[in-house]
Design a protein around this motif. Structure first.
Motif, mmCIF file in Angstrom:
data_model
loop_
_atom_site.group_PDB
_atom_site.id
_atom_site.type_symbol
_atom_site.label_atom_id
_atom_site.label_comp_id
_atom_site.label_asym_id
_atom_site.label_seq_id
_atom_site.Cartn_x
_atom_site.Cartn_y
_atom_site.Cartn_z
ATOM 1 N N ARG A 103 -1.314 -12.751 2.247
ATOM 2 C CA ARG A 103 -2.735 -12.424 2.369
ATOM 3 C C ARG A 103 -3.167 -12.639 3.804
ATOM 4 O O ARG A 103 -2.489 -13.319 4.581
ATOM 5 N N CYS A 104 -4.288 -12.062 4.165
ATOM 6 C CA CYS A 104 -4.859 -12.292 5.492
ATOM 7 C C CYS A 104 -6.359 -12.061 5.421
ATOM 8 O O CYS A 104 -6.865 -11.476 4.452
ATOM 9 N N ARG A 105 -7.074 -12.521 6.436
ATOM 10 C CA ARG A 105 -8.511 -12.280 6.490
ATOM 11 C C ARG A 105 -8.783 -10.777 6.519
ATOM 12 O O ARG A 105 -8.050 -10.007 7.138
ATOM 13 N N THR A 106 -9.856 -10.380 5.884
ATOM 14 C CA THR A 106 -10.178 -8.958 5.772
ATOM 15 C C THR A 106 -10.344 -8.302 7.136
ATOM 16 O O THR A 106 -9.958 -7.140 7.329
ATOM 17 N N ASP A 107 -10.895 -9.030 8.105
ATOM 18 C CA ASP A 107 -11.165 -8.442 9.419
ATOM 19 C C ASP A 107 -10.016 -8.603 10.408
ATOM 20 O O ASP A 107 -10.145 -8.225 11.573
ATOM 21 N N ASN A 108 -8.878 -9.139 9.964
ATOM 22 C CA ASN A 108 -7.757 -9.373 10.871
ATOM 23 C C ASN A 108 -6.835 -8.148 10.880
ATOM 24 O O ASN A 108 -5.849 -8.068 10.144
ATOM 25 N N ILE A 109 -7.173 -7.189 11.720
ATOM 26 C CA ILE A 109 -6.433 -5.925 11.762
ATOM 27 C C ILE A 109 -4.988 -6.151 12.182
ATOM 28 O O ILE A 109 -4.063 -5.537 11.633
ATOM 29 N N ALA A 110 -4.756 -7.036 13.145
ATOM 30 C CA ALA A 110 -3.392 -7.291 13.616
ATOM 31 C C ALA A 110 -2.518 -7.832 12.491
ATOM 32 O O ALA A 110 -1.369 -7.404 12.320
ATOM 33 N N SER A 111 -3.045 -8.766 11.706
ATOM 34 C CA SER A 111 -2.261 -9.321 10.597
ATOM 35 C C SER A 111 -1.994 -8.273 9.530
ATOM 36 O O SER A 111 -0.902 -8.222 8.952
ATOM 37 N N ARG A 112 -2.975 -7.434 9.253
ATOM 38 C CA ARG A 112 -2.766 -6.365 8.277
ATOM 39 C C ARG A 112 -1.605 -5.473 8.698
ATOM 40 O O ARG A 112 -0.722 -5.146 7.899
ATOM 41 N N ARG A 113 -1.585 -5.091 9.959
ATOM 42 C CA ARG A 113 -0.517 -4.216 10.454
ATOM 43 C C ARG A 113 0.833 -4.924 10.430
ATOM 44 O O ARG A 113 1.859 -4.323 10.086
ATOM 45 N N THR A 114 0.831 -6.202 10.790
ATOM 46 C CA THR A 114 2.072 -6.978 10.791
ATOM 47 C C THR A 114 2.683 -7.023 9.397
ATOM 48 O O THR A 114 3.890 -6.790 9.216
ATOM 49 N N LEU A 115 1.873 -7.316 8.399
ATOM 50 C CA LEU A 115 2.368 -7.413 7.029
ATOM 51 C C LEU A 115 2.860 -6.061 6.522
ATOM 52 O O LEU A 115 3.904 -5.974 5.851
ATOM 53 N N GLN A 116 2.160 -5.001 6.853
ATOM 54 C CA GLN A 116 2.573 -3.676 6.390
ATOM 55 C C GLN A 116 3.885 -3.239 7.043
ATOM 56 O O GLN A 116 4.738 -2.638 6.384
ATOM 57 N N ARG A 117 4.055 -3.539 8.320
ATOM 58 C CA ARG A 117 5.313 -3.177 8.987
ATOM 59 C C ARG A 117 6.502 -3.910 8.369
ATOM 60 O O ARG A 117 7.633 -3.428 8.436
ATOM 61 N N ALA A 118 6.234 -5.074 7.779
ATOM 62 C CA ALA A 118 7.308 -5.857 7.161
ATOM 63 C C ALA A 118 7.500 -5.513 5.684
ATOM 64 O O ALA A 118 8.255 -6.196 4.986
ATOM 65 N N GLY A 119 6.834 -4.474 5.202
ATOM 66 C CA GLY A 119 7.074 -4.003 3.845
ATOM 67 C C GLY A 119 6.084 -4.444 2.794
ATOM 68 O O GLY A 119 6.279 -4.178 1.603
ATOM 69 N N PHE A 120 5.004 -5.112 3.193
ATOM 70 C CA PHE A 120 3.956 -5.483 2.247
ATOM 71 C C PHE A 120 2.940 -4.347 2.121
ATOM 72 O O PHE A 120 2.665 -3.638 3.097
ATOM 73 N N VAL A 121 2.359 -4.196 0.936
ATOM 74 C CA VAL A 121 1.285 -3.226 0.738
ATOM 75 C C VAL A 121 0.072 -3.948 0.149
ATOM 76 O O VAL A 121 0.217 -4.916 -0.605
ATOM 77 N N PRO A 122 -1.144 -3.493 0.479
ATOM 78 C CA PRO A 122 -2.339 -4.151 -0.058
ATOM 79 C C PRO A 122 -2.452 -3.938 -1.560
ATOM 80 O O PRO A 122 -2.151 -2.860 -2.077
ATOM 81 N N CYS A 123 -2.911 -4.988 -2.260
ATOM 82 C CA CYS A 123 -3.024 -4.886 -3.720
ATOM 83 C C CYS A 123 -4.324 -5.470 -4.256
ATOM 84 O O CYS A 123 -4.569 -5.421 -5.468
ATOM 85 N N GLY A 124 -5.169 -6.039 -3.397
ATOM 86 C CA GLY A 124 -6.420 -6.604 -3.893
ATOM 87 C C GLY A 124 -7.180 -7.331 -2.805
ATOM 88 O O GLY A 124 -6.743 -7.395 -1.646
ATOM 89 N N HIS A 125 -8.322 -7.870 -3.193
ATOM 90 C CA HIS A 125 -9.174 -8.650 -2.299
ATOM 91 C C HIS A 125 -9.524 -9.979 -2.960
ATOM 92 O O HIS A 125 -9.567 -10.079 -4.189
ATOM 93 N N ILE A 126 -9.807 -10.982 -2.146
ATOM 94 C CA ILE A 126 -10.515 -12.165 -2.619
ATOM 95 C C ILE A 126 -11.994 -11.893 -2.369
ATOM 96 O O ILE A 126 -12.420 -11.716 -1.221
#
Length: 253
Positions: free
Chosen positions: A222-245
């Motif tokens: 998971r990462c903060r909603t506004d953390n664009i860099a972390s979102r990209r990092t996780l996606q490049r490593a094979g993670f896909v978004p599946c929900g929100h807190i």
């Protein structure tokens, strides 16, 4: 349908929690709160003396000033009365907020019905693909005693038991937390400021996912909603978004 709502301890709601876990079939972010003494208040929902559901409120730690509903479960054959039961649960539990994950459909509907000022605090990710990222000069290894003294100055989590070296220098650190519902492990990591934007974060996440899987667990993140860099990092490593807190303020009846 008549029903009652009464305070309950963790053991009393455990059979229903196991059913809830099976239905969710994903990492449950607040699952471990139940194991922390004094952090939760739970309520058993009954119909004709039969347990048909439960609700739980976080009231310790960061929720001590603003208790928040974080779990609500009903057996499927009683969900025709879900709104009425949830309203009665709110009257009983006295929570002021809700904090839920959006891949829990039932409680998310309750959030949007009974709460206001709803915001997303974090994005949840599930594992989707095994990547084969390579970065010349980078190596991931177990944390050694000599590394820990540098963690604070580099902004690394003290719980990190893996580090990433780049050209012989300590560049990142991370680990996997396993106190969530089995079989999930929560991947976390950080890269030192001077080593960012080089693809090292995704490489470290990739290797932490491998460690997690080799231990018989399922990676999540998971990462903060506004953390664009972390979102990209996780996606490049094979993670896909599946929900929100999601969080929201409960309205008076």
């Amino acid at each position: 349908m008549g029903f009652t709502i009464e305070p309950a301890d963790t053991q009393e709601i455990q059979p229903l929690r196991e059913q809830y876990r099976r239905e969710m079939d994903c990492q449950i972010i607040h699952d471990s709160l139940h194991a922390r003494p004094g952090w939760t208040a739970s309520f058993l929902i009954k119909s004709a003396s039969r347990a048909i559901g439960y609700g739980s409120v976080a009231k310790g730690g960061p929720w001590s000033e603003m208790p928040a509903v974080f779990e609500f479960f009903l057996r499927p054959d009683f969900r025709l009365e879900a709104f009425e039961i949830f309203r009665a649960f709110l009257d009983e539990c006295r929570a002021t907020r809700m904090e839920v994950q959006s891949n829990d459909q039932l409680i998310t509907v309750m959030l949007h019905t009974f709460a206001r000022d709803i915001t997303s605090e974090k994005i949840l990710f599930r594992d989707h693909q095994t990547t084969t990222l390579v970065r010349p000069g980078a190596a991931v290894r177990k944390t050694e005693p000599g590394d820990i003294g540098m963690f604070e100055s580099l902004g690394f989590d003290a719980r990190a038991d893996w580090v990433l070296d780049f050209d012989g220098r300590l560049a990142g650190a991370g680990g996997v937390l396993y106190h969530y519902n089995p079989p999930y492990g929560d991947v976390f990591m950080a890269i030192a400021e001077s080593f960012r934007r080089r693809g090292l974060g995704s490489l470290l996440v990739q290797e932490l996912k491998r460690v997690c899987r080799e231990g018989g667990h399922v990676p999540a993140a998971r990462c903060r909603t506004d953390n664009i860099a972390s979102r990209r990092t996780l996606q490049r490593a094979g993670f896909v978004p599946c929900g929100h807190i999601l969080t929201g303020r409960l309205c008076p009846a």
